[in-house]
Motif scaffolding. Structure first.
Motif, PDB file in Angstrom:
ATOM      1  N   MET A   1       0.829  -1.190   0.000  1.00  0.00           N
ATOM      2  CA  MET A   1       0.000   0.000   0.000  1.00  0.00           C
ATOM      3  C   MET A   1       0.848   1.218   0.000  1.00  0.00           C
ATOM      4  SD  MET A   1      -1.639   1.687   2.997  1.00  0.00           S
ATOM      5  CE  MET A   1      -0.678   3.060   3.376  1.00  0.00           C
ATOM      6  N   TRP A 220     -15.540  -1.957   3.789  1.00  0.00           N
ATOM      7  CA  TRP A 220     -14.238  -2.617   3.626  1.00  0.00           C
ATOM      8  C   TRP A 220     -14.407  -4.126   3.424  1.00  0.00           C
ATOM      9  CZ3 TRP A 220     -12.225  -6.334   7.022  1.00  0.00           C
ATOM     10  CH2 TRP A 220     -11.000  -6.847   6.610  1.00  0.00           C
ATOM     11  N   ARG A 224     -13.147  -5.882   0.045  1.00  0.00           N
ATOM     12  CA  ARG A 224     -11.990  -6.788   0.135  1.00  0.00           C
ATOM     13  C   ARG A 224     -12.372  -8.152  -0.443  1.00  0.00           C
ATOM     14  NH1 ARG A 224      -6.531  -6.836   3.035  1.00  0.00           N
ATOM     15  NH2 ARG A 224      -6.033  -9.016   2.892  1.00  0.00           N
ATOM     16  N   GLN A 463       7.807   0.438   3.830  1.00  0.00           N
ATOM     17  CA  GLN A 463       6.957   1.390   3.091  1.00  0.00           C
ATOM     18  C   GLN A 463       5.496   1.052   3.336  1.00  0.00           C
ATOM     19  OE1 GLN A 463       8.734   3.636   1.775  1.00  0.00           O
ATOM     20  NE2 GLN A 463      10.724   2.688   1.452  1.00  0.00           N
ATOM     21  N   ARG A 469      -3.824   3.728  13.147  1.00  0.00           N
ATOM     22  CA  ARG A 469      -5.097   3.184  13.596  1.00  0.00           C
ATOM     23  C   ARG A 469      -5.733   4.129  14.615  1.00  0.00           C
ATOM     24  NH1 ARG A 469      -3.954   0.297   9.990  1.00  0.00           N
ATOM     25  NH2 ARG A 469      -4.161  -1.961   9.846  1.00  0.00           N
ATOM     26  N   ARG A 537      -6.194  -6.594   7.575  1.00  0.00           N
ATOM     27  CA  ARG A 537      -5.913  -5.463   6.685  1.00  0.00           C
ATOM     28  C   ARG A 537      -4.554  -5.588   6.015  1.00  0.00           C
ATOM     29  NH1 ARG A 537      -9.986  -1.226   7.304  1.00  0.00           N
ATOM     30  NH2 ARG A 537      -9.147  -0.742   5.267  1.00  0.00           N
ATOM     31  N   CYS A 539      -1.672  -6.202   3.371  1.00  0.00           N
ATOM     32  CA  CYS A 539      -1.606  -5.838   1.955  1.00  0.00           C
ATOM     33  C   CYS A 539      -2.123  -6.967   1.067  1.00  0.00           C
ATOM     34  CB  CYS A 539      -0.144  -5.551   1.611  1.00  0.00           C
ATOM     35  SG  CYS A 539       0.118  -5.103  -0.093  1.00  0.00           S
ATOM     36  N   ALA A 545       3.836  -7.361  -5.454  1.00  0.00           N
ATOM     37  CA  ALA A 545       4.910  -6.383  -5.259  1.00  0.00           C
ATOM     38  C   ALA A 545       6.269  -7.065  -5.110  1.00  0.00           C
ATOM     39  CB  ALA A 545       4.612  -5.546  -4.021  1.00  0.00           C
TER      40      ALA A 545
END
Ligand code: HEM
Length: 632
Positions: A1, A220, A224, A463, A469, A537, A539, A545
């Motif tokens: 993200m 969400w 998702r 990153q 939160r 939550r 990635c 990636a």
């Protein structure tokens, strides 16, 4: 993200009165700076701890071009900056940031005592209260002390002083800084339902709306569940081809620069590379930013920079009523946002038509060969979603998958520029696994050392460096009760560099991850290592990636040697959504001469497949020369 938010916009007040080390706070561990440690990794230590890397930055077309500055002015600014950092370190070390503020029970006790209640009675009453009421260590910050610095760096120093959980107060604002693996696991995984994205969602609303990163709750959950299946195995395999083709375009660009004897600014090139990749991967749009600087590319960068600016702004300037309508910058941002939205809406409309016209049956591994994008999958799946939500999702994926991967490549090449032994190892691996061809999905298992280099780069430069939160209800973090509405920063930077959790925490050492061991992740590293977050939550693009960056590193180092360009300023960190360099990563690129493969004069046994008889022949293979362009 990609996007995450910084603390400075929330913290305008400075105060340092009445500050002494708090009882019970561990003040103890001071980081040593042994000789030979990479000084840029300890930038708060002032000049003594810096490498002046021969790097300079050409103006970059990713919207972060540096302002030209007189050398003398720069030197003075650097001296002032170093003095400020040294003062900050000294202040923190002396406990000057520690608030010795009376707790609520002791304030109450003082109040009652003022009413004349005898001390013996109060002793009995408050003995029980104080015993069961541990207080979170508290540090009171100064905006000026940490301004102009990548904010996670002073947080590291404060962590070494105050420990795995402490409160940072700036005037009326207060944040909990978490750098403890068990507490991070509790927030991200075990009790994740009690936490939302908080200020992150507020800041990113203008660009991501209710996209997957900022969204909470039911939206969400639904989104998702719709998006994750799009990243199935067949899709990822197709993406490896895409990564190879995009990296090959970058190789061609570097070839041209090398033959012209021009240095290159790698940070912006990586930004273009990953933008080109993510555009195709998410909505089958070719930004072609490596070759063209078109209006849409410019618009994407304008929007991205705005998201980053908002995350570090001292006040939410975008909310100031009249100003937001007349500011030329805001006007430009709004225009850019409109352009990007129009392009996305258009792509959605085109894709809808294509899906209506195609015969392909939808199944869980659905993929249209000409358009393997996530958008195509979502529409073909009959995803029942509004165009606005779909646009928010696409925009979120675009941002999430672009800046992060670019930053990983930038810092990997920076690290490698100081580690020739690691580069040699990489080149050997790539030569033997790939030779001259494009990578395939099967190669991802074989490029083990290349993957470890990425794992280690993500440890040193996570990153984003903090996860954000907000508590939705009262909870207990370790031994500390916390209230609903607490803003929390989980410092991945601190976890990844903690001297309590890692041997030689600041050393770039890909060998710390055994080649035959499992791929390191938050689960097998007990939440000491969180490159892609953790819990529900986590990635969704972690594999995407990792492969993207492995392919890029493999193809680039097989073809070129990279060195820092001569006569450039040192590489310093700054934060936007991810960790950027302040002035780019300017490198000299030269075509690599592949070492000759020595003739093997050992006789080899050749078996005749027809009659099983064997004969001896000399196996002579000699190869020397420039690594050729990769072709599948
Ligand atoms: C090296 C590159 C990447 C890194 C380091 C990275 C890192 C992360 C991290 C740490 C999170 C968790 C954020 C949090 O808990 O607050 C995250 C979430 C996310 N990432 Fe990535 N990411 C990368 C690439 C990608 C790519 C390529 C995509 C899309 C294809 C992507 C899509 C997302 C999404 C949608 C989320 C939000 C998931 C959710 O909240 O359910 N990321 N990423």
């Amino acid at each position: 993200m990609a996007a995450n938010v910084h603390i400075l916009w929330l913290s305008p007040v400075m105060s340092s009165q009445g500050l002494t080390p708090k009882k019970g706070v561990q003040l103890p561990f001071r980081p040593s700076s042994p000789a030979g440690k990479d000084p840029v990794l300890m930038p708060w230590r002032g000049n003594g701890g810096r490498v002046v890397s021969p790097v300079c930055c050409s103006s970059s077309s990713n919207g972060r071009g540096p302002e030209p500055m007189d050398d003398g002015v720069k030197e003075v600014q650097q001296l002032i900056e170093e003095k400020r950092r040294a003062e900050l370190s000294a202040q923190i070390a002396s406990g000057a940031f520690t608030v010795d503020r009376p707790s609520f029970p002791s304030q109450l006790r003082n109040g009652l005592s003022n009413f004349g209640i005898p001390a013996e009675v109060l002793d009995i009453l408050f003995k029980w209260v104080d015993d069961g009421y541990p207080k979170i260590p508290e540090a009171k910050g100064s905006i000026r002390a940490v301004q102009s610095e990548a904010f996670f760096i002073p947080l590291y120093e404060l962590y070494l002083t105050y420990g795995g959980i402490f409160r940072l107060k700036f005037g009326p604002k207060s944040f909990l800084i978490v750098s403890d693996p068990a507490t991070a696991k509790h927030i991200l995984k075990d009790n994740s339902k009690s936490y939302s994205k908080g200020i992150l969602a507020e800041i990113l609303d203008f660009v991501m709306g209710k996209g997957l990163i900022p969204a909470d709750g039911e939206i969400w959950r639904v989104r998702r569940r719709a998006i994750v299946p799009a990243l199935h195995q067949k899709y990822v395999a197709a993406m490896i081809n895409l990564f190879g083709q995009a990296t090959d375009r970058l190789c061609q660009k570097l070839d041209a620069a090398a033959s012209d004897g021009e240095d290159v600014e790698m940070e912006s090139l990586f930004s273009h590379l990953t933008l080109d990749v993510i555009g195709k991967a998410v909505f089958n749009y070719d930004f072609d930013s490596l070759t063209n600087d078109t209006g849409i590319v410019e618009a994407v960068y304008t929007v991205l920079r705005e998201a980053e600016d908002r995350s570090v702004a001292p006040i939410p300037f975008w909310e100031i009523p009249i100003w937001k309508d007349i500011s030329p910058k805001q006007k430009k941002v709004n225009e850019a946002l409109k352009l990007v939205n129009d392009v996305l809406n258009n792509l959605i409309a085109i894709c809808k038509r294509m899906v209506d016209e195609e015969d392909l049956q939808f199944n869980e591994e659905y993929m249209n060969e000409e358009d393997p994008s996530i958008l195509r999958f979502l529409l073909a799946s009959g995803d029942d979603v509004s165009s606005k939500q779909l646009r928010d999702d696409l925009m979120t994926l675009l941002i999430a998958g672009h800046e992060t991967s670019a930053a990983v490549l930038t810092w990997t090449f920076y690290l490698l520029s100081k580690e020739p032994a690691a580069v040699s190892k990489l080149q050997q691996e790539v030569d033997s696994v790939l030779g001259d061809r494009f990578p395939t999905i099967e190669d991802m298992k074989r490029l083990k050392y290349t993957t470890r280099v990425i794992n280690e780069s993500l440890r040193l430069y996570p990153q984003p460096p903090v996860l954000i939160r907000r508590s939705l209800e009262n909870d207990t973090l370790g031994k500390y009760p916390i209230k609903r509405g607490e803003d929390i920063f989980i410092s991945v930077w601190n976890l990844h560099r903690s001297p309590h959790l890692w041997n030689d925490a600041e050393k770039f050492n890909p060998e710390r991850w055994p080649l035959d061991g499992p791929n390191p992740n938050e689960t097998n590293q007990n939440f000491c290592y969180l490159p892609f977050g953790g819990g529900p939550r986590k990635c969704i693009g972690d594999m995407f990636a990792t492969f993207e960056t492995v392919v890029a590193v493999a193809m680039l180092i097989r073809r070129f040697n990279f060195e820092m360009a001569l006569g450039a300023p040192e590489v310093k960190m700054t934060t936007g959504a991810t960790i950027h360099t302040t002035e780019g990563l300017k490198m000299t690129v030269t075509p690599r001469i592949r070492p000759p493969i020595l003739p093997n004069l050992e006789p080899v046994l050749k078996v005749d497949p027809l009659d099983g008889s064997s004969s001896r022949e000399e196996n002579v293979v000699a190869q020397k020369g420039q690594v050729s362009s990769a072709h599948p």
